[in-house]
Design a protein around this motif. Structure first.
Motif, PDB file in Angstrom:
ATOM      1  N   UNK A 183       0.615  -1.243   0.138  1.00  0.00           N
ATOM      2  CA  UNK A 183      -0.024   0.147  -0.012  1.00  0.00           C
ATOM      3  C   UNK A 183       0.848   1.304  -0.102  1.00  0.00           C
ATOM      4  N   UNK A 184       1.943   1.133   0.784  1.00  0.00           N
ATOM      5  CA  UNK A 184       2.798   2.374   0.791  1.00  0.00           C
ATOM      6  C   UNK A 184       3.397   2.543  -0.609  1.00  0.00           C
ATOM      7  N   UNK A 185       4.066   1.372  -1.184  1.00  0.00           N
ATOM      8  CA  UNK A 185       4.436   1.709  -2.546  1.00  0.00           C
ATOM      9  C   UNK A 185       3.348   2.079  -3.441  1.00  0.00           C
ATOM     10  N   UNK A 186       2.300   1.906  -3.378  1.00  0.00           N
ATOM     11  CA  UNK A 186       1.321   2.184  -4.239  1.00  0.00           C
ATOM     12  C   UNK A 186       0.691   3.779  -3.954  1.00  0.00           C
ATOM     13  N   UNK A 190       5.221   4.566  -7.265  1.00  0.00           N
ATOM     14  CA  UNK A 190       6.491   3.716  -7.585  1.00  0.00           C
ATOM     15  C   UNK A 190       6.252   2.333  -8.087  1.00  0.00           C
ATOM     16  N   UNK A 191       5.096   1.927  -7.296  1.00  0.00           N
ATOM     17  CA  UNK A 191       4.606   0.558  -7.712  1.00  0.00           C
ATOM     18  C   UNK A 191       4.159   0.444  -8.926  1.00  0.00           C
ATOM     19  N   UNK A 192       3.267   1.288  -9.565  1.00  0.00           N
ATOM     20  CA  UNK A 192       2.826   1.328 -11.092  1.00  0.00           C
ATOM     21  C   UNK A 192       4.035   1.414 -12.053  1.00  0.00           C
ATOM     22  N   UNK A 193       4.865   2.298 -11.596  1.00  0.00           N
ATOM     23  CA  UNK A 193       6.163   2.637 -12.555  1.00  0.00           C
ATOM     24  C   UNK A 193       6.996   1.387 -12.420  1.00  0.00           C
ATOM     25  N   UNK A 194       7.162   0.590 -11.497  1.00  0.00           N
ATOM     26  CA  UNK A 194       7.961  -0.628 -11.653  1.00  0.00           C
ATOM     27  C   UNK A 194       7.315  -1.738 -12.166  1.00  0.00           C
ATOM     28  N   UNK A 195       5.905  -1.826 -12.239  1.00  0.00           N
ATOM     29  CA  UNK A 195       5.144  -2.819 -12.772  1.00  0.00           C
ATOM     30  C   UNK A 195       5.088  -2.533 -14.329  1.00  0.00           C
ATOM     31  N   UNK A 196       4.915  -1.177 -14.664  1.00  0.00           N
ATOM     32  CA  UNK A 196       5.006  -1.037 -16.091  1.00  0.00           C
ATOM     33  C   UNK A 196       6.470  -1.405 -16.683  1.00  0.00           C
ATOM     34  N   UNK A 215       0.705 -14.735   0.960  1.00  0.00           N
ATOM     35  CA  UNK A 215       0.817 -13.831  -0.270  1.00  0.00           C
ATOM     36  C   UNK A 215       0.009 -12.742  -0.089  1.00  0.00           C
ATOM     37  N   UNK A 216       0.556 -11.672  -0.510  1.00  0.00           N
ATOM     38  CA  UNK A 216      -0.372 -10.368  -0.377  1.00  0.00           C
ATOM     39  C   UNK A 216      -0.182  -9.859  -1.966  1.00  0.00           C
ATOM     40  N   UNK A 217      -1.235  -9.228  -2.280  1.00  0.00           N
ATOM     41  CA  UNK A 217      -1.681  -8.657  -3.416  1.00  0.00           C
ATOM     42  C   UNK A 217      -2.109  -7.195  -3.642  1.00  0.00           C
ATOM     43  N   UNK A 218      -1.895  -6.765  -4.920  1.00  0.00           N
ATOM     44  CA  UNK A 218      -2.241  -5.223  -5.019  1.00  0.00           C
ATOM     45  C   UNK A 218      -2.820  -5.140  -6.411  1.00  0.00           C
ATOM     46  N   UNK A 219      -4.008  -4.275  -6.660  1.00  0.00           N
ATOM     47  CA  UNK A 219      -4.253  -4.182  -8.137  1.00  0.00           C
ATOM     48  C   UNK A 219      -3.589  -3.049  -8.675  1.00  0.00           C
ATOM     49  N   UNK A 220      -3.141  -3.169  -9.744  1.00  0.00           N
ATOM     50  CA  UNK A 220      -2.659  -1.901 -10.770  1.00  0.00           C
ATOM     51  C   UNK A 220      -3.285  -1.936 -11.710  1.00  0.00           C
ATOM     52  N   UNK A 221      -3.522  -0.540 -12.192  1.00  0.00           N
ATOM     53  CA  UNK A 221      -4.404  -0.264 -13.573  1.00  0.00           C
ATOM     54  C   UNK A 221      -3.186   0.450 -14.751  1.00  0.00           C
ATOM     55  N   UNK A 222      -3.291  -0.184 -15.742  1.00  0.00           N
ATOM     56  CA  UNK A 222      -2.316   0.375 -16.791  1.00  0.00           C
ATOM     57  C   UNK A 222      -3.024   1.080 -17.884  1.00  0.00           C
TER      58      UNK A 222
END
Lengths: 172, 127
Positions: free
Chosen positions: A55-58, A68-74, A137-144
Protein backbone atom coordinates in the motif's frame (compact mmCIF):
# COMPACT_ATOMS: atom_id res chain seq x y z
CA UNK A 1 -13.70 -48.52 68.59
CA UNK A 2 -11.86 -46.73 65.89
CA UNK A 3 -9.97 -43.80 67.12
CA UNK A 4 -11.20 -40.62 65.41
CA UNK A 5 -8.22 -38.45 66.24
CA UNK A 6 -6.37 -36.87 63.39
CA UNK A 7 -9.36 -36.56 61.08
CA UNK A 8 -8.47 -32.94 60.29
CA UNK A 9 -5.08 -34.16 59.06
CA UNK A 10 -6.78 -36.57 56.73
CA UNK A 11 -9.03 -33.86 55.32
CA UNK A 12 -6.10 -31.53 54.86
CA UNK A 13 -4.21 -34.25 53.09
CA UNK A 14 -7.11 -34.85 50.72
CA UNK A 15 -7.48 -31.10 50.00
CA UNK A 16 -3.75 -30.71 49.39
CA UNK A 17 -3.77 -33.71 47.10
CA UNK A 18 -6.61 -32.27 45.04
CA UNK A 19 -4.89 -28.91 44.75
CA UNK A 20 -1.64 -30.53 43.65
CA UNK A 21 -3.41 -32.68 41.08
CA UNK A 22 -5.32 -29.72 39.61
CA UNK A 23 -2.19 -27.57 39.53
CA UNK A 24 -0.27 -30.28 37.75
CA UNK A 25 -3.11 -30.67 35.24
CA UNK A 26 -3.26 -26.95 34.48
CA UNK A 27 0.50 -26.57 34.24
CA UNK A 28 0.81 -29.48 31.85
CA UNK A 29 -2.06 -28.34 29.66
CA UNK A 30 -0.54 -24.84 29.47
CA UNK A 31 2.42 -26.12 27.53
CA UNK A 32 1.61 -26.36 23.85
CA UNK A 33 3.84 -27.93 21.29
CA UNK A 34 4.58 -25.59 18.39
CA UNK A 35 3.81 -27.50 15.23
CA UNK A 36 4.18 -26.27 11.62
CA UNK A 37 0.42 -25.94 11.41
CA UNK A 38 0.49 -23.53 14.32
CA UNK A 39 2.07 -20.58 12.58
CA UNK A 40 -0.99 -18.37 12.41
CA UNK A 41 0.34 -15.56 14.53
CA UNK A 42 3.61 -14.96 12.61
CA UNK A 43 1.68 -15.47 9.35
CA UNK A 44 -0.81 -12.81 10.29
CA UNK A 45 1.96 -10.38 11.15
CA UNK A 46 3.85 -11.10 7.94
CA UNK A 47 0.73 -10.71 5.82
CA UNK A 48 -0.11 -7.39 7.43
CA UNK A 49 3.46 -6.18 6.97
CA UNK A 50 3.47 -7.13 3.28
CA UNK A 51 0.08 -5.54 2.62
CA UNK A 52 1.18 -2.33 4.32
CA UNK A 53 4.39 -2.14 2.31
CA UNK A 54 2.50 -2.71 -0.96
CA UNK A 55 0.00 0.00 0.00
CA UNK A 56 2.89 2.33 0.81
CA UNK A 57 4.54 1.65 -2.56
CA UNK A 58 1.20 2.25 -4.29
CA UNK A 59 0.90 5.75 -2.83
CA UNK A 60 2.10 8.47 -5.21
CA UNK A 61 4.55 11.06 -3.89
CA UNK A 62 2.44 13.93 -5.20
CA UNK A 63 -1.27 14.29 -5.78
CA UNK A 64 -2.09 13.01 -9.26
CA UNK A 65 1.39 11.54 -9.71
CA UNK A 66 2.25 7.95 -10.47
CA UNK A 67 3.13 5.61 -7.64
CA UNK A 68 6.43 3.77 -7.51
CA UNK A 69 4.59 0.44 -7.71
CA UNK A 70 2.88 1.32 -11.01
CA UNK A 71 6.18 2.64 -12.37
CA UNK A 72 7.94 -0.62 -11.51
CA UNK A 73 5.11 -2.81 -12.83
CA UNK A 74 5.11 -0.90 -16.11
CA UNK A 75 8.76 -1.88 -16.51
CA UNK A 76 7.63 -5.54 -16.51
CA UNK A 77 10.25 -8.23 -16.03
CA UNK A 78 12.97 -5.60 -16.57
CA UNK A 79 12.21 -3.90 -13.25
CA UNK A 80 10.80 -6.94 -11.43
CA UNK A 81 13.93 -7.42 -9.36
CA UNK A 82 13.95 -3.73 -8.43
CA UNK A 83 10.31 -4.11 -7.38
CA UNK A 84 11.18 -7.06 -5.18
CA UNK A 85 14.20 -5.34 -3.66
CA UNK A 86 12.29 -2.16 -2.86
CA UNK A 87 9.45 -4.20 -1.41
CA UNK A 88 11.87 -6.13 0.79
CA UNK A 89 13.65 -2.92 1.80
CA UNK A 90 10.28 -1.58 2.92
CA UNK A 91 9.58 -4.77 4.88
CA UNK A 92 12.98 -4.73 6.57
CA UNK A 93 12.72 -1.12 7.67
CA UNK A 94 12.53 -1.30 11.43
CA UNK A 95 14.29 -0.02 14.45
CA UNK A 96 17.40 -1.94 15.42
CA UNK A 97 19.21 -4.25 13.05
CA UNK A 98 17.85 -5.17 9.64
CA UNK A 99 15.65 -8.23 9.27
CA UNK A 100 17.72 -10.29 6.86
CA UNK A 101 15.61 -13.43 6.82
CA UNK A 102 12.81 -12.14 4.63
CA UNK A 103 12.52 -13.35 1.06
CA UNK A 104 9.99 -12.43 -1.59
CA UNK A 105 9.02 -13.29 -5.10
CA UNK A 106 6.84 -11.12 -7.33
CA UNK A 107 4.27 -12.40 -9.81
CA UNK A 108 1.87 -10.64 -12.14
CA UNK A 109 -1.59 -11.87 -13.08
CA UNK A 110 -3.12 -10.46 -16.24
CA UNK A 111 -5.67 -11.31 -18.88
CA UNK A 112 -4.56 -12.36 -22.31
CA UNK A 113 -6.11 -10.89 -25.44
CA UNK A 114 -8.03 -14.18 -25.67
CA UNK A 115 -9.62 -13.44 -22.28
CA UNK A 116 -8.05 -16.08 -20.03
CA UNK A 117 -6.11 -15.30 -16.86
CA UNK A 118 -2.36 -15.95 -16.84
CA UNK A 119 0.38 -15.45 -14.30
CA UNK A 120 4.06 -14.67 -14.96
CA UNK A 121 6.95 -14.16 -12.55
CA UNK A 122 8.17 -10.56 -12.56
CA UNK A 123 11.25 -11.02 -10.39
CA UNK A 124 13.90 -13.62 -11.00
CA UNK A 125 13.43 -16.85 -9.05
CA UNK A 126 14.96 -17.05 -5.61
CA UNK A 127 17.63 -19.77 -5.88
CA UNK A 128 16.69 -21.21 -2.49
CA UNK A 129 12.97 -21.33 -3.14
CA UNK A 130 11.79 -24.92 -2.81
CA UNK A 131 8.03 -24.42 -2.86
CA UNK A 132 7.69 -25.90 0.62
CA UNK A 133 8.24 -22.64 2.49
CA UNK A 134 5.53 -21.36 4.74
CA UNK A 135 4.66 -18.37 2.59
CA UNK A 136 1.99 -15.73 2.74
CA UNK A 137 0.65 -14.05 -0.37
CA UNK A 138 -0.11 -10.34 -0.55
CA UNK A 139 -1.63 -8.69 -3.60
CA UNK A 140 -2.31 -5.27 -5.02
CA UNK A 141 -4.33 -4.13 -8.03
CA UNK A 142 -2.59 -1.95 -10.57
CA UNK A 143 -4.26 -0.24 -13.52
CA UNK A 144 -2.26 0.30 -16.69
CA UNK A 145 -3.17 2.70 -19.47
CA UNK A 146 -2.00 0.25 -22.12
CA UNK A 147 0.33 -2.72 -22.47
CA UNK A 148 3.85 -1.57 -21.61
CA UNK A 149 6.23 -1.80 -24.55
CA UNK A 150 8.93 -3.83 -22.82
CA UNK A 151 9.10 -6.62 -20.31
CA UNK A 152 5.53 -7.85 -20.74
CA UNK A 153 4.38 -11.08 -22.36
CA UNK A 154 3.23 -10.78 -25.95
CA UNK A 155 -0.21 -12.26 -25.32
CA UNK A 156 -1.19 -9.43 -22.97
CA UNK A 157 -3.99 -7.40 -24.53
CA UNK A 158 -3.19 -3.97 -25.98
CA UNK A 159 -5.73 -1.93 -24.05
CA UNK A 160 -6.23 -0.20 -20.72
CA UNK A 161 -6.27 -2.97 -18.14
CA UNK A 162 -6.21 -3.97 -14.51
CA UNK A 163 -3.49 -6.40 -13.44
CA UNK A 164 -2.83 -8.02 -10.09
CA UNK A 165 0.61 -7.88 -8.49
CA UNK A 166 1.11 -10.91 -6.25
CA UNK A 167 4.00 -11.13 -3.82
CA UNK A 168 4.96 -14.35 -2.09
CA UNK A 169 6.64 -13.46 1.19
CA UNK A 170 8.39 -15.84 3.54
CA UNK A 171 10.96 -16.06 6.24
CA UNK A 172 14.01 -18.11 5.26
CA UNK B 1 -9.03 -33.71 67.86
CA UNK B 2 -9.01 -32.66 71.44
CA UNK B 3 -5.26 -32.85 71.82
CA UNK B 4 -4.53 -31.05 68.58
CA UNK B 5 -2.37 -28.03 68.74
CA UNK B 6 -4.35 -25.20 67.12
CA UNK B 7 -1.54 -22.69 66.87
CA UNK B 8 -0.40 -21.60 63.42
CA UNK B 9 -3.72 -22.20 61.67
CA UNK B 10 -3.27 -18.96 59.78
CA UNK B 11 -0.20 -20.41 58.11
CA UNK B 12 -2.31 -23.25 56.78
CA UNK B 13 -4.97 -20.75 55.68
CA UNK B 14 -2.43 -18.57 53.85
CA UNK B 15 -1.06 -21.66 52.16
CA UNK B 16 -4.53 -22.47 50.89
CA UNK B 17 -5.09 -18.92 49.66
CA UNK B 18 -1.76 -18.87 47.82
CA UNK B 19 -2.58 -22.20 46.22
CA UNK B 20 -5.95 -20.87 45.00
CA UNK B 21 -4.28 -17.70 43.70
CA UNK B 22 -1.65 -19.64 41.77
CA UNK B 23 -4.46 -21.65 40.30
CA UNK B 24 -6.13 -18.67 38.71
CA UNK B 25 -2.85 -17.33 37.37
CA UNK B 26 -2.16 -20.72 35.78
CA UNK B 27 -5.66 -20.69 34.25
CA UNK B 28 -5.01 -17.27 32.68
CA UNK B 29 -1.71 -18.41 31.15
CA UNK B 30 -3.46 -21.52 29.92
CA UNK B 31 -6.06 -19.45 28.06
CA UNK B 32 -3.65 -16.88 26.64
CA UNK B 33 -2.05 -19.26 24.15
CA UNK B 34 -5.48 -20.14 22.77
CA UNK B 35 -6.57 -16.51 22.56
CA UNK B 36 -3.54 -15.50 20.45
CA UNK B 37 -4.11 -18.35 18.03
CA UNK B 38 -7.84 -17.87 17.52
CA UNK B 39 -7.41 -14.11 17.10
CA UNK B 40 -4.71 -14.60 14.47
CA UNK B 41 -6.89 -17.15 12.68
CA UNK B 42 -9.78 -14.72 12.68
CA UNK B 43 -7.61 -11.94 11.28
CA UNK B 44 -6.17 -14.19 8.58
CA UNK B 45 -9.61 -15.45 7.62
CA UNK B 46 -11.14 -12.01 7.20
CA UNK B 47 -10.05 -10.51 3.85
CA UNK B 48 -9.58 -6.98 5.16
CA UNK B 49 -6.71 -6.08 2.87
CA UNK B 50 -8.38 -7.69 -0.14
CA UNK B 51 -11.50 -5.60 0.31
CA UNK B 52 -9.57 -2.39 0.88
CA UNK B 53 -7.46 -3.00 -2.19
CA UNK B 54 -10.50 -3.90 -4.30
CA UNK B 55 -12.23 -0.68 -3.22
CA UNK B 56 -9.25 1.43 -4.18
CA UNK B 57 -8.96 -0.39 -7.53
CA UNK B 58 -12.65 0.25 -8.23
CA UNK B 59 -12.29 3.91 -7.27
CA UNK B 60 -9.31 4.16 -9.62
CA UNK B 61 -11.51 2.64 -12.30
CA UNK B 62 -14.26 5.18 -11.56
CA UNK B 63 -11.75 8.01 -11.74
CA UNK B 64 -10.57 6.78 -15.13
CA UNK B 65 -13.83 5.74 -16.76
CA UNK B 66 -16.72 7.18 -14.76
CA UNK B 67 -19.89 5.46 -15.83
CA UNK B 68 -19.07 5.23 -19.54
CA UNK B 69 -19.82 1.85 -21.07
CA UNK B 70 -17.48 1.03 -23.92
CA UNK B 71 -15.11 -1.75 -24.90
CA UNK B 72 -12.20 -0.50 -22.76
CA UNK B 73 -14.25 0.07 -19.64
CA UNK B 74 -15.93 -3.30 -19.98
CA UNK B 75 -12.61 -5.08 -20.42
CA UNK B 76 -11.14 -3.43 -17.30
CA UNK B 77 -14.25 -4.50 -15.40
CA UNK B 78 -13.81 -8.02 -16.72
CA UNK B 79 -10.13 -7.93 -15.70
CA UNK B 80 -11.04 -7.14 -12.11
CA UNK B 81 -13.87 -9.70 -11.99
CA UNK B 82 -12.04 -12.55 -13.67
CA UNK B 83 -8.65 -12.11 -12.00
CA UNK B 84 -10.44 -11.90 -8.62
CA UNK B 85 -12.22 -15.16 -9.32
CA UNK B 86 -9.16 -16.96 -10.63
CA UNK B 87 -6.45 -15.71 -8.27
CA UNK B 88 -8.32 -14.64 -5.13
CA UNK B 89 -11.26 -17.07 -5.13
CA UNK B 90 -13.64 -14.17 -4.77
CA UNK B 91 -16.78 -13.34 -6.69
CA UNK B 92 -16.67 -9.63 -7.40
CA UNK B 93 -19.06 -7.41 -9.26
CA UNK B 94 -19.43 -3.66 -9.37
CA UNK B 95 -21.43 -1.05 -11.20
CA UNK B 96 -20.89 2.66 -11.54
CA UNK B 97 -24.01 4.80 -11.89
CA UNK B 98 -24.82 8.19 -13.35
CA UNK B 99 -23.39 11.17 -11.42
CA UNK B 100 -25.82 12.46 -8.84
CA UNK B 101 -26.09 15.30 -6.39
CA UNK B 102 -24.79 14.20 -2.99
CA UNK B 103 -25.02 17.14 -0.58
CA UNK B 104 -24.01 19.56 -3.29
CA UNK B 105 -21.26 17.43 -4.86
CA UNK B 106 -21.66 15.48 -8.07
CA UNK B 107 -20.52 11.94 -7.44
CA UNK B 108 -20.88 8.54 -9.07
CA UNK B 109 -22.71 5.97 -6.97
CA UNK B 110 -20.49 2.85 -6.98
CA UNK B 111 -22.00 -0.47 -5.99
CA UNK B 112 -19.46 -3.06 -4.89
CA UNK B 113 -20.24 -6.70 -4.20
CA UNK B 114 -17.64 -9.09 -2.85
CA UNK B 115 -18.02 -12.68 -1.72
CA UNK B 116 -15.20 -15.14 -1.10
CA UNK B 117 -17.39 -17.85 0.37
CA UNK B 118 -16.61 -16.87 3.95
CA UNK B 119 -17.00 -13.13 3.92
CA UNK B 120 -19.67 -11.24 2.04
CA UNK B 121 -19.33 -7.52 1.53
CA UNK B 122 -21.71 -5.11 -0.19
CA UNK B 123 -21.31 -1.41 -0.39
CA UNK B 124 -22.68 1.61 -2.19
CA UNK B 125 -20.02 4.29 -2.13
CA UNK B 126 -20.11 7.69 -3.76
CA UNK B 127 -16.98 8.65 -5.62
Amino acid sequence: MVNDRGQIYTMEGVAAGLIMLLTAYIVISTTSIYTPGDTHIPDMQLEQLGSDVLAMMDTPDTNGGESRLIELVRGGTGTGDALRDEFLAGCKMRSGGPDDDLRAQVYLSYRTSGGSVKMIPLSSTDPEFTGRENTVRVTRWVQLQTRPTTGMPGDMALRPQAVLVEVLLWRA
Amino acid sequence: MACMNEEGQWIVLMGLLVAVGLFFLALIINQSALVGQTTAEGVLEFPKNDIRDLRSAIFDYTKGFGNVDNISSRSVQDDITMISLERKNAVVSFTVGEKMDVSGRWLHPVQIHYNNGVTEYDETAYH
